[in-house]
Design an enzyme around this catalytic site. Structure first.
Site, PDB file in Angstrom:
ATOM      1  N   ASP A 134      67.311 -58.457  26.634  1.00  0.00           N
ATOM      2  CA  ASP A 134      68.318 -57.401  26.443  1.00  0.00           C
ATOM      3  C   ASP A 134      68.363 -56.458  27.655  1.00  0.00           C
ATOM      4  O   ASP A 134      69.293 -55.669  27.798  1.00  0.00           O
ATOM      5  CB  ASP A 134      68.044 -56.605  25.151  1.00  0.00           C
ATOM      6  CG  ASP A 134      66.673 -55.932  25.107  1.00  0.00           C
ATOM      7  OD1 ASP A 134      65.872 -56.117  26.049  1.00  0.00           O
ATOM      8  OD2 ASP A 134      66.398 -55.212  24.119  1.00  0.00           O
ATOM      9  N   GLU A 135      67.352 -56.566  28.540  1.00  0.00           N
ATOM     10  CA  GLU A 135      67.281 -55.625  29.669  1.00  0.00           C
ATOM     11  C   GLU A 135      68.423 -55.830  30.669  1.00  0.00           C
ATOM     12  O   GLU A 135      68.697 -54.956  31.479  1.00  0.00           O
ATOM     13  CB  GLU A 135      65.917 -55.737  30.369  1.00  0.00           C
ATOM     14  CG  GLU A 135      64.786 -55.507  29.384  1.00  0.00           C
ATOM     15  CD  GLU A 135      63.401 -55.312  30.002  1.00  0.00           C
ATOM     16  OE1 GLU A 135      63.322 -54.951  31.182  1.00  0.00           O
ATOM     17  OE2 GLU A 135      62.419 -55.525  29.276  1.00  0.00           O
ATOM     18  N   TYR A 151      63.378 -57.126  37.926  1.00  0.00           N
ATOM     19  CA  TYR A 151      63.203 -58.136  36.867  1.00  0.00           C
ATOM     20  C   TYR A 151      64.523 -58.389  36.158  1.00  0.00           C
ATOM     21  O   TYR A 151      64.987 -59.535  36.053  1.00  0.00           O
ATOM     22  CB  TYR A 151      62.143 -57.678  35.850  1.00  0.00           C
ATOM     23  CG  TYR A 151      62.188 -58.429  34.530  1.00  0.00           C
ATOM     24  CD1 TYR A 151      61.880 -59.784  34.468  1.00  0.00           C
ATOM     25  CD2 TYR A 151      62.548 -57.784  33.340  1.00  0.00           C
ATOM     26  CE1 TYR A 151      61.926 -60.485  33.252  1.00  0.00           C
ATOM     27  CE2 TYR A 151      62.607 -58.478  32.128  1.00  0.00           C
ATOM     28  CZ  TYR A 151      62.305 -59.822  32.093  1.00  0.00           C
ATOM     29  OH  TYR A 151      62.362 -60.511  30.897  1.00  0.00           O
ATOM     30  N   LYS A 171      66.985 -61.708  36.067  1.00  0.00           N
ATOM     31  CA  LYS A 171      67.322 -62.385  34.813  1.00  0.00           C
ATOM     32  C   LYS A 171      68.852 -62.419  34.634  1.00  0.00           C
ATOM     33  O   LYS A 171      69.411 -63.429  34.207  1.00  0.00           O
ATOM     34  CB  LYS A 171      66.672 -61.679  33.609  1.00  0.00           C
ATOM     35  CG  LYS A 171      65.178 -61.827  33.492  1.00  0.00           C
ATOM     36  CD  LYS A 171      64.677 -63.244  33.286  1.00  0.00           C
ATOM     37  CE  LYS A 171      65.055 -63.846  31.953  1.00  0.00           C
ATOM     38  NZ  LYS A 171      64.410 -65.180  31.766  1.00  0.00           N
TER      39      LYS A 171
HETATM   40  P1  NAD Z   1      55.056 -64.786  30.388  1.00  0.00           P
HETATM   41  O1  NAD Z   1      54.956 -64.014  31.660  1.00  0.00           O
HETATM   42  O2  NAD Z   1      54.032 -64.582  29.334  1.00  0.00           O
HETATM   43  O3  NAD Z   1      55.083 -66.352  30.702  1.00  0.00           O
HETATM   44  C1  NAD Z   1      55.843 -66.898  31.763  1.00  0.00           C
HETATM   45  C2  NAD Z   1      55.415 -68.350  31.942  1.00  0.00           C
HETATM   46  O4  NAD Z   1      56.209 -68.919  32.998  1.00  0.00           O
HETATM   47  C3  NAD Z   1      53.944 -68.517  32.367  1.00  0.00           C
HETATM   48  O5  NAD Z   1      53.353 -69.581  31.641  1.00  0.00           O
HETATM   49  C4  NAD Z   1      54.035 -68.856  33.847  1.00  0.00           C
HETATM   50  O6  NAD Z   1      52.947 -69.658  34.323  1.00  0.00           O
HETATM   51  C5  NAD Z   1      55.357 -69.620  33.905  1.00  0.00           C
HETATM   52  N1  NAD Z   1      55.962 -69.582  35.229  1.00  0.00           N
HETATM   53  C6  NAD Z   1      56.157 -68.477  36.020  1.00  0.00           C
HETATM   54  N2  NAD Z   1      56.703 -68.850  37.191  1.00  0.00           N
HETATM   55  C7  NAD Z   1      56.881 -70.202  37.135  1.00  0.00           C
HETATM   56  C8  NAD Z   1      57.422 -71.163  38.041  1.00  0.00           C
HETATM   57  N3  NAD Z   1      57.881 -70.811  39.254  1.00  0.00           N
HETATM   58  N4  NAD Z   1      57.465 -72.457  37.654  1.00  0.00           N
HETATM   59  C9  NAD Z   1      56.988 -72.848  36.442  1.00  0.00           C
HETATM   60  N5  NAD Z   1      56.447 -71.980  35.561  1.00  0.00           N
HETATM   61  C10 NAD Z   1      56.408 -70.672  35.898  1.00  0.00           C
HETATM   62  O7  NAD Z   1      56.514 -64.490  29.837  1.00  0.00           O
HETATM   63  P2  NAD Z   1      57.030 -64.317  28.330  1.00  0.00           P
HETATM   64  O8  NAD Z   1      56.806 -62.924  27.913  1.00  0.00           O
HETATM   65  O9  NAD Z   1      56.507 -65.443  27.527  1.00  0.00           O
HETATM   66  O10 NAD Z   1      58.600 -64.514  28.556  1.00  0.00           O
HETATM   67  C11 NAD Z   1      59.190 -65.796  28.486  1.00  0.00           C
HETATM   68  C12 NAD Z   1      60.687 -65.671  28.719  1.00  0.00           C
HETATM   69  O11 NAD Z   1      61.238 -64.805  27.730  1.00  0.00           O
HETATM   70  C13 NAD Z   1      61.053 -65.068  30.067  1.00  0.00           C
HETATM   71  O12 NAD Z   1      62.163 -65.756  30.546  1.00  0.00           O
HETATM   72  C14 NAD Z   1      61.404 -63.615  29.743  1.00  0.00           C
HETATM   73  O13 NAD Z   1      62.341 -63.118  30.653  1.00  0.00           O
HETATM   74  C15 NAD Z   1      61.985 -63.769  28.353  1.00  0.00           C
HETATM   75  N6  NAD Z   1      61.863 -62.588  27.477  1.00  0.00           N
HETATM   76  C16 NAD Z   1      60.652 -61.994  27.276  1.00  0.00           C
HETATM   77  C17 NAD Z   1      60.549 -60.915  26.388  1.00  0.00           C
HETATM   78  C18 NAD Z   1      59.225 -60.263  26.100  1.00  0.00           C
HETATM   79  O14 NAD Z   1      59.195 -59.253  25.384  1.00  0.00           O
HETATM   80  N7  NAD Z   1      58.113 -60.782  26.570  1.00  0.00           N
HETATM   81  C19 NAD Z   1      61.712 -60.430  25.751  1.00  0.00           C
HETATM   82  C20 NAD Z   1      62.934 -61.071  25.985  1.00  0.00           C
HETATM   83  C21 NAD Z   1      63.003 -62.150  26.845  1.00  0.00           C
HETATM   84  P1  TYD Z   2      56.552 -53.346  28.652  1.00  0.00           P
HETATM   85  O1  TYD Z   2      55.622 -53.893  27.629  1.00  0.00           O
HETATM   86  O2  TYD Z   2      56.152 -53.428  30.096  1.00  0.00           O
HETATM   87  O3  TYD Z   2      57.971 -54.035  28.404  1.00  0.00           O
HETATM   88  P2  TYD Z   2      59.432 -53.674  29.078  1.00  0.00           P
HETATM   89  O4  TYD Z   2      59.226 -52.841  30.273  1.00  0.00           O
HETATM   90  O5  TYD Z   2      59.932 -55.048  29.417  1.00  0.00           O
HETATM   91  O6  TYD Z   2      60.210 -53.003  27.999  1.00  0.00           O
HETATM   92  O7  TYD Z   2      56.811 -51.813  28.326  1.00  0.00           O
HETATM   93  C1  TYD Z   2      57.338 -51.398  27.079  1.00  0.00           C
HETATM   94  C2  TYD Z   2      57.565 -49.908  27.164  1.00  0.00           C
HETATM   95  O8  TYD Z   2      56.291 -49.253  27.260  1.00  0.00           O
HETATM   96  C3  TYD Z   2      58.341 -49.473  28.387  1.00  0.00           C
HETATM   97  O9  TYD Z   2      59.186 -48.381  28.036  1.00  0.00           O
HETATM   98  C4  TYD Z   2      57.276 -49.007  29.367  1.00  0.00           C
HETATM   99  C5  TYD Z   2      56.194 -48.464  28.469  1.00  0.00           C
HETATM  100  N1  TYD Z   2      54.804 -48.623  28.945  1.00  0.00           N
HETATM  101  C6  TYD Z   2      53.950 -47.522  28.939  1.00  0.00           C
HETATM  102  O10 TYD Z   2      54.318 -46.399  28.546  1.00  0.00           O
HETATM  103  N2  TYD Z   2      52.651 -47.691  29.343  1.00  0.00           N
HETATM  104  C7  TYD Z   2      52.191 -48.900  29.781  1.00  0.00           C
HETATM  105  O11 TYD Z   2      50.992 -49.015  30.187  1.00  0.00           O
HETATM  106  C8  TYD Z   2      53.082 -50.030  29.782  1.00  0.00           C
HETATM  107  C9  TYD Z   2      52.622 -51.376  30.272  1.00  0.00           C
HETATM  108  C10 TYD Z   2      54.387 -49.837  29.347  1.00  0.00           C
END
Ligand code: NAD
Ligand code: TYD
Length: 352
Positions: A134-135, A158, A162
């Site tokens: 959603d970012e 980031y 995306k």
């Molecule tokens: P993560 O950082 O935990 O995992 C990313 C994975 O991608 C890792 O296993 C890493 O080794 C692999 N990777 C990174 N670069 C690579 C490359 N060049 N080639 C092959 N593999 C590679 O991320 P996540 O939190 O699991 O997020 C997964 C997806 O979901 C991402 O696309 C992120 O943008 C999206 N997303 C995440 C969140 C969240 O809250 N974490 C929310 C919405 C969308």
């Molecule tokens: P984060 O988990 O990094 O996710 P995103 O930036 O993708 O939303 O952060 C979630 C929220 O928490 C964000 O508003 C930043 C804040 N935050 C802190 O206040 N302290 C921290 O140490 C971290 C990692 C995030």
């Protein structure tokens, strides 16, 4: 048409590994998964421990960088890939501020390579599902929700990377007729999340009596979704979502960061008791704000609800308790992540 050979990219990361567990144990998926992961700092094979043994004929791991087109083309041909679920990305906003380069390569070039490989196998190809955030929509004021039609306004390297990848996926759908779907989801939490993100970081610091860094005034708002609900939504879109469409996924759970941090402190106090230093809320430390810090995210996911009958099942109260308990019960996983032990194992296995 049933998917036979599904490439999951980034399957060793937080959401990707949850998705693989979920696909095998909770869905009607009957094909093979080819997990393509570079194993960066965020890619942890421990997240899928036992999966090769449990599904010897249905799970294959390929260590590969999605930025390497030749290698990706080769994997497509070798395994006759007929669908992709694309998670692989650099995912942490703070890292993107310090070092944006890796985000441009992996999130943009990597996605482009996968699309090119899919395009060259167009005849047999069923679906390219792209996982996004959603970012990409930017920041909201006090009112309003992100809809699928909200214009993109990414504010961090980031989210800009995306956003760029989302546009490429959509364009490949329009220009080349590639069957694509995109989902834009809010903040996930749950097991296997790397402890640089807010909830696992705060949980582990609070458990150990360390300071709890809260950026700015702590009043930034995120919408939170339990990771299994996200996985469920992804599979619903892959099965029945309209090709060429984008679906927002959210948890209906807007929370200020400070409220979450206080909640984590209180739950830990309740589970483990209050130590000699007093309640854990005393560890909260307001620190310098993140540059370009988006104020509020909130998601309208009525399209997903009305078209595919999906709604989140986990409440935040129960999801956060489950998550905290998971981090307390999986101290070996935590220890190996903290000591970088799985990275040493990767070096031994792969020589890099
Ligand atoms: P993560 O950082 O935990 O995992 C990313 C994975 O991608 C890792 O296993 C890493 O080794 C692999 N990777 C990174 N670069 C690579 C490359 N060049 N080639 C092959 N593999 C590679 O991320 P996540 O939190 O699991 O997020 C997964 C997806 O979901 C991402 O696309 C992120 O943008 C999206 N997303 C995440 C969140 C969240 O809250 N974490 C929310 C919405 C969308
Ligand atoms: P984060 O988990 O990094 O996710 P995103 O930036 O993708 O939303 O952060 C979630 C929220 O928490 C964000 O508003 C930043 C804040 N935050 C802190 O206040 N302290 C921290 O140490 C971290 C990692 C995030």
């Amino acid at each position: 048409m049933e998917i036979k050979n599904l490439m999951v990219t980034g399957g060793c990361g937080f959401i990707g590994s949850n998705f693989i567990h979920c696909l095998f144990s909770q869905t009607d998926f009957t094909g093979r998964i080819i997990n393509v992961d570079k194993l960066t700092y965020a890619g942890n094979p421990d997240n899928l421990k036992g999966i090769e043994k449990d599904y010897p004929d249905r799970y294959i791991f390929e260590r590969a960088d999605i930025c390497d087109l030749e290698l990706i083309e080769n994997i497509f041909s070798r395994y006759r890939i007929d669908a992709v679920c694309h998670f692989a990305a650099e995912s942490h906003v703070d890292r993107s501020i310090k070092n944006p380069g890796a985000f441009i390569y992996t999130n943009i070039i990597g996605t482009f390579n996968l699309l090119e490989a899919a395009r060259s196998h167009a005849g047999d190809f069923i679906l390219f599902h792209h996982i996004s955030t959603d970012e990409v929509y930017g920041s909201l004021g006090k009112e309003g929700l992100f809809k699928e039609t909200t214009p993109y306004r990414p504010n961090s390297p980031y989210s800009a990377a995306k956003a760029s990848s989302d546009h490429l996926v959509r364009a490949y759908g329009k220009t080349y007729g590639l069957p694509v779907t995109i989902s834009n989801c809010s903040n996930n939490y749950g097991p296997y999340q790397f402890p640089e993100k807010l909830i696992p970081l705060i949980t582990l610091n609070a458990k150990d009596g360390k300071k709890l860094p809260v950026y700015g005034d702590g009043r930034n708002v995120r919408d939170w979704l339990y990771v299994e609900d996200h996985c469920d939504a992804i599979w619903a879109i892959m099965r029945s979502g309209r090709r060429g469409e984008t679906y927002n996924i959210g948890g209906n759970m807007e929370m200020e960061n400070i409220v979450i941090v206080e909640m984590v402190c209180d739950i830990l106090d309740e589970i483990t008791g209050i130590g000699k230093n007093g309640p854990r809320r005393g560890l909260i430390t307001f620190v310098k704000d993140r540059p370009g810090h988006d104020r509020r995210y909130a998601i309208d996911f009525t399209k997903l609800q009305s078209e595919l009958n999906w709604s989140p099942e986990e409440s935040f109260e129960s999801g956060i308790r489950k998550t905290i308990s998971w981090y307390l019960e999986n101290s070996e996983w935590v220890q190996r992540v903290r000591n970088n032990e799985y990275q040493s194992w990767i070096s031994e296995q792969y020589g890099t």
